[in-house]
Enzyme design. Structure first.
Site, PDB file in Angstrom:
ATOM      1  N   ASP A   1       0.850  -1.189   0.000  1.00  0.00           N
ATOM      2  CA  ASP A   1       0.000   0.000   0.000  1.00  0.00           C
ATOM      3  C   ASP A   1       0.885   1.239   0.000  1.00  0.00           C
ATOM      4  OD1 ASP A   1      -2.347   1.591   0.273  1.00  0.00           O
ATOM      5  OD2 ASP A   1      -3.268  -0.025   1.414  1.00  0.00           O
TER       6      ASP A   1
ATOM      7  N   ASP B   1      -3.020   4.734  -2.366  1.00  0.00           N
ATOM      8  CA  ASP B   1      -4.083   5.334  -1.569  1.00  0.00           C
ATOM      9  C   ASP B   1      -4.443   6.725  -2.104  1.00  0.00           C
ATOM     10  OD1 ASP B   1      -5.667   5.117   0.986  1.00  0.00           O
ATOM     11  OD2 ASP B   1      -4.526   6.929   1.469  1.00  0.00           O
TER      12      ASP B   1
ATOM     13  N   GLU C   1      -6.418   3.965  -5.975  1.00  0.00           N
ATOM     14  CA  GLU C   1      -7.692   4.256  -5.315  1.00  0.00           C
ATOM     15  C   GLU C   1      -8.065   5.688  -5.701  1.00  0.00           C
ATOM     16  OE1 GLU C   1      -9.615   4.480  -0.842  1.00  0.00           O
ATOM     17  OE2 GLU C   1      -7.625   5.297  -1.220  1.00  0.00           O
TER      18      GLU C   1
ATOM     19  N   HIS D   1     -11.108  -2.757   3.289  1.00  0.00           N
ATOM     20  CA  HIS D   1     -10.944  -2.310   4.674  1.00  0.00           C
ATOM     21  C   HIS D   1     -11.732  -1.043   4.983  1.00  0.00           C
ATOM     22  CE1 HIS D   1      -8.225   0.144   2.363  1.00  0.00           C
ATOM     23  NE2 HIS D   1      -8.109   0.983   3.385  1.00  0.00           N
ATOM     24  N   ASP D   2     -12.209  -0.348   3.956  1.00  0.00           N
ATOM     25  CA  ASP D   2     -12.973   0.891   4.141  1.00  0.00           C
ATOM     26  C   ASP D   2     -14.472   0.704   3.919  1.00  0.00           C
ATOM     27  OD1 ASP D   2     -10.889   2.588   4.816  1.00  0.00           O
ATOM     28  OD2 ASP D   2     -10.475   3.167   2.747  1.00  0.00           O
TER      29      ASP D   2
END
Length: 560
Positions: free
Chosen positions: A98, A199, A256, A329-330
Site C-alpha cells: 500500500d 491510496d 484508489e 478495509h474501508d
C-alpha cells in the site's frame, strides 16, 4: 487486447492488524500472514495486497506513515517482512504494498522539520497557507470531520490535511518531494515486491489557487473535492512516477480514486499512456448514501448497480482495465451490504455475489474473510468502535443531525470497523485470531462462521471461491471476453454475457430472496451448453429458455 499476468490475477487484500496475531499481543502481524500463506495458496489467489505496515503512530490505522522505509513495531520487523515476501514468492504468490503518498504522518521527520520555520528546507514538502482575515484559507471540510486546515502556532500558518489533522498533505508541486517518493518506491521494488495499491492517488494534484468549496445546506463545511480530485497535474505526476519508479519493474498497480469517471479511468489505465494498470472507482459503494453520506443509508436499486457496472465494463472494454470489488478495509462486509446476512441466506447470497463479481471483466479483489462468509458486526456501544471516521461521525452527527438510533443504524450498516473485526479462523476463543485480547472485538458469530468450518465442508463458500478462481485460470473468456448486459430494467436479476470469438458465457444472478423467472433473449443462439458453476444443486441438462430462480441463485453456462 494485450494479455498480461495482472489481468489474469485474483487479488486478496489483507488488513494486517485484523488478519492473524502470531505473538499474543492482540494485533495481527507479518508473521501471522506468513503462517497463513498455505491457506491462501489453497484458495488459489495470485496476489496479496497488504494494507500499510510502515512505521506509524496509528492515528488512521497505519495510513499515517512516519517512516516509509521501516516496519511498524505492532507488525514486526523488516526481517519478518523479508521472510513473508520470500515465502509468499515460494508459494507462487505476489505481494502488492500500500503506497500512501497523498499525505504522511505529522510525526514524519519531514513534517517535524517543515513546521519549524518558514525557511526550513522541508517547508515546501507540505502545503502551508497564511490565515485569511484570521480564518482558514478555504471552507473545505475534511474527510474525517472538521476543516482541512490546521493552525500551527509555531509559524502562524495553516497546513492542509484532507483527512485527519495528523495526516498533513504532501506538496506534490515540489520536485524534491516527488524525487523522495520515487526513491522510496524503488527501495521496496528492489526488495522484490510486485507492485503498489495507491491510496487516494488522484488527490495528489491540487488546484493551487485554492478556491472556496461549494456550500451545502445543513453542512458546516464546504465541498472542496473538485479542487483536489483528478487535479490539473495528476497525469503529469503519474507519468513521471511510472517513468522514474515503475518502468524498470514488472509491476501491478491500482490507484484508489474517489470521484473518478469512466473517461478519466481510460486516461489513468490506458496501456499506451504509461500511468497505472487499473483504478478503484467508488460509484457503486456510494449507492444508497443519504443526506449525511453513508451514515443515513437509504435503499438502493439493482438497476442502479447494473448501470454503474455496465458503464465501467463497456467503458474500459478496449482501453484500460477494471478492478472488481464488493468490499475492502474501508467498506462494510460484502454479504451484509449487497446480499443477505440472515442465517438462511448468508452463504447462498455470498456465493451469488462472488459469481457475479468474478464473471465480470477485470481483476477481482477478495477482502479477507469474504471467502468464509464473514458479516457486519453490531456493537451496541460507541466505545467498542476503533475507526477514527466512525468516532468522528458519531461525535459530529449526534449533535442534532441524527438521533442515537439513526447514527447507530448507519454505523451498523456502513462503518469501516465492520471490515476490521478479526478474521475468524476457528471456533476457539477470539476465533483463533489471538491468544491475547484483540485490539477490536471479534464478531460474536465466529463460532458458526470460521475458516476451519468452511475448509471441512466441500459445499462451503470457501470451496466455491476456490472453484471460481480455478475457472478463471482455465477459461480465457472470463478474463478477456467482452461484456453485454441482459434484462437491463429487471430489479431482481442481474444477467449478462461474456463473449470471446465463438464462445459465450451466460451469467445469471438473482439479487433477491424472491423467485423471479429468467427468460433467455431470442438473440442468444447456441447448439451446446455446459453448466460451469451454480450455487444450488441443479439439473445441468435443464432447459435455460425459462428458469424459475431460487432466492439468490447464480448460474454460469458456457454456450457454443
Amino acid at each position: 487486447m494485450k494479455k498480461t499476468w495482472w489481468k489474469e490475477s485474483v487479488i486478496y487484500q489483507i488488513y494486517p492488524r485484523s488478519f492473524r496475531d502470531s505473538n499474543g499481543d492482540g494485533i495481527g502481524d507479518l508473521n501471522g500472514i506468513t503462517e497463513k500463506l498455505p491457506y491462501l495458496r489453497e484458495l488459489g489467489i495470485d496476489v496479496i495486497w497488504v494494507s500499510p505496515v510502515f512505521k506509524s503512530p496509528n492515528d488512521d490505522n497505519g495510513y499515517d506513515i512516519s517512516d516509509y522505509r521501516d516496519i511498524m513495531d505492532d507488525f514486526g520487523t523488516m526481517n519478518d517482512f523479508d521472510r513473508m515476501l520470500e515465502e509468499a514468492h515460494q508459494h507462487g504468490i505476489k505481494i502488492m504494498m500500500d503506497l500512501v503518498v497523498n499525505h504522511s504522518s505529522d510525526e514524519h521527520p519531514w513534517f517535524q522539520e517543515s513546521r519549524k520555520s518558514k525557511d526550513n528546507p522541508y517547508r515546501d514538502y507540505y502545503i502551508w497557507k497564511e490565515p485569511v482575515n484570521g480564518e482558514p484559507p478555504t471552507n473545505w471540510g475534511a474527510a474525517f470531520g472538521g476543516s482541512v486546515w490546521e493552525f500551527d502556532e509555531q509559524t502562524g500558518e495553516y497546513y492542509l490535511h484532507l483527512f485527519s489533522k495528523k495526516q498533513p498533505d504532501l506538496n506534490w508541486e515540489n520536485p524534491k518531494l516527488r524525487k523522495e517518493v520515487y526513491e522510496m518506491m524503488r527501495f521496496w521494488l528492489d526488495k522484490g515486491i510486485d507492485g503498489f495499491r495507491m491510496d487516494v492517488i488522484n488527490f495528489i494534484s491540487k488546484d493551487t489557487r485554492y478556491p472556496q468549496g461549494d456550500v451545502v445546506e445543513g453542512l458546516k463545511y464546504g465541498k472542496g473535492s473538485k479542487y483536489f480530485r483528478n487535479g490539473p497535474r495528476i497525469h503529469e505526476f503519474l507519468k513521471e512516477m511510472n517513468k522514474e519508479a515503475l518502468s524498470n519493474y514488472d509491476t501491478i498497480t491500482v490507484g484508489e480514486m474517489p470521484g473518478v469517471s469512466v473517461e478519466q479511468g481510460k486516461l489513468y489505465t490506458g496501456e499506451s499512456r504509461r500511468e497505472l494498470n487499473m483504478v478503484f472507482h467508488f460509484e457503486h459503494v456510494g449507492l444508497g448514501d443519504g443526506k449525511f453520506g453513508k451514515w443515513d443509508p437509504k435503499a438502493w436499486k439493482l438497476t442502479e448497480l447494473k448501470e454503474i457496472f455496465t458503464k465501467w465494463q463497456k467503458g474500459l472494454e478496449t482501453e484500460g482495465w477494471n478492478s472488481l470489488y464488493w468490499s475492502n478495509h474501508d467498506q462494510p462486509r460484502a454479504i451484509s451490504r449487497w446480499g443477505n446476512d440472515s442465517e438462511e441466506f448468508r452463504e447462498i447470497s455470498g456465493k451469488m455475489l462472488a459469481t457475479c463479481l468474478h464473471m465480470l471483466q477485470g481483476s477481482p479483489y477478495i477482502y479477507q474473510g469474504e471467502e468464509i462468509g464473514m458479516t457486519n458486526v453490531k456493537f451496541n456501544s460507541i466505545s467498542d468502535y476503533r475507526d477514527i471516521e466512525t468516532l468522528n461521525a458519531y461525535h459530529d452527527l449526534t449533535d442534532g443531525s441524527l438521533s442515537n438510533e439513526e447514527i447507530f443504524k448507519g454505523i451498523h450498516e456502513r462503518s469501516r470497523d465492520n471490515a476490521r473485526t478479526p478474521v475468524q479462523w476457528d471456533g476457539s476463543p477470539n476465533a483463533g485470531f489471538t491468544i491475547g485480547t484483540p485490539w477490536i472485538s471479534v464478531n460474536p458469530n465466529y463460532e458458526k462462521i470460521n475458516a476451519k468450518a468452511v475448509l471441512n465442508d466441500q459445499n462451503s463458500i470457501f470451496h466455491y471461491y476456490k472453484k471460481l478462481i480455478q475457472l478463471r485460470k482455465d477459461n480465457e473468456i472470463i478474463v478477456y471476453g467482452s461484456y453485454d448486459l441482459l434484462m437491463e430494467n429487471d430489479e431482481e436479476i442481474y444477467a449478462f454475457t461474456r463473449t470471446l470469438e465463438n464462445e459465450k458465457l451466460l451469467v445469471i444472478c438473482n439479487f433477491s430472496q424472491e423467485t423471479p423467472e429468467f427468460t433467455l433473449p431470442e438473440t442468444i443462439q447456441f447448439s451446446e451448453k455446459e453448466l460451469l458453476i451454480s450455487n444450488y444443486d441443479v439439473n445441468a441438462q435443464q432447459s435455460i429458455q425459462n428458469l424459475a430462480l431460487k432466492p439468490y441463485e447464480a448460474r454460469v453456462y458456457r454456450l457454443k
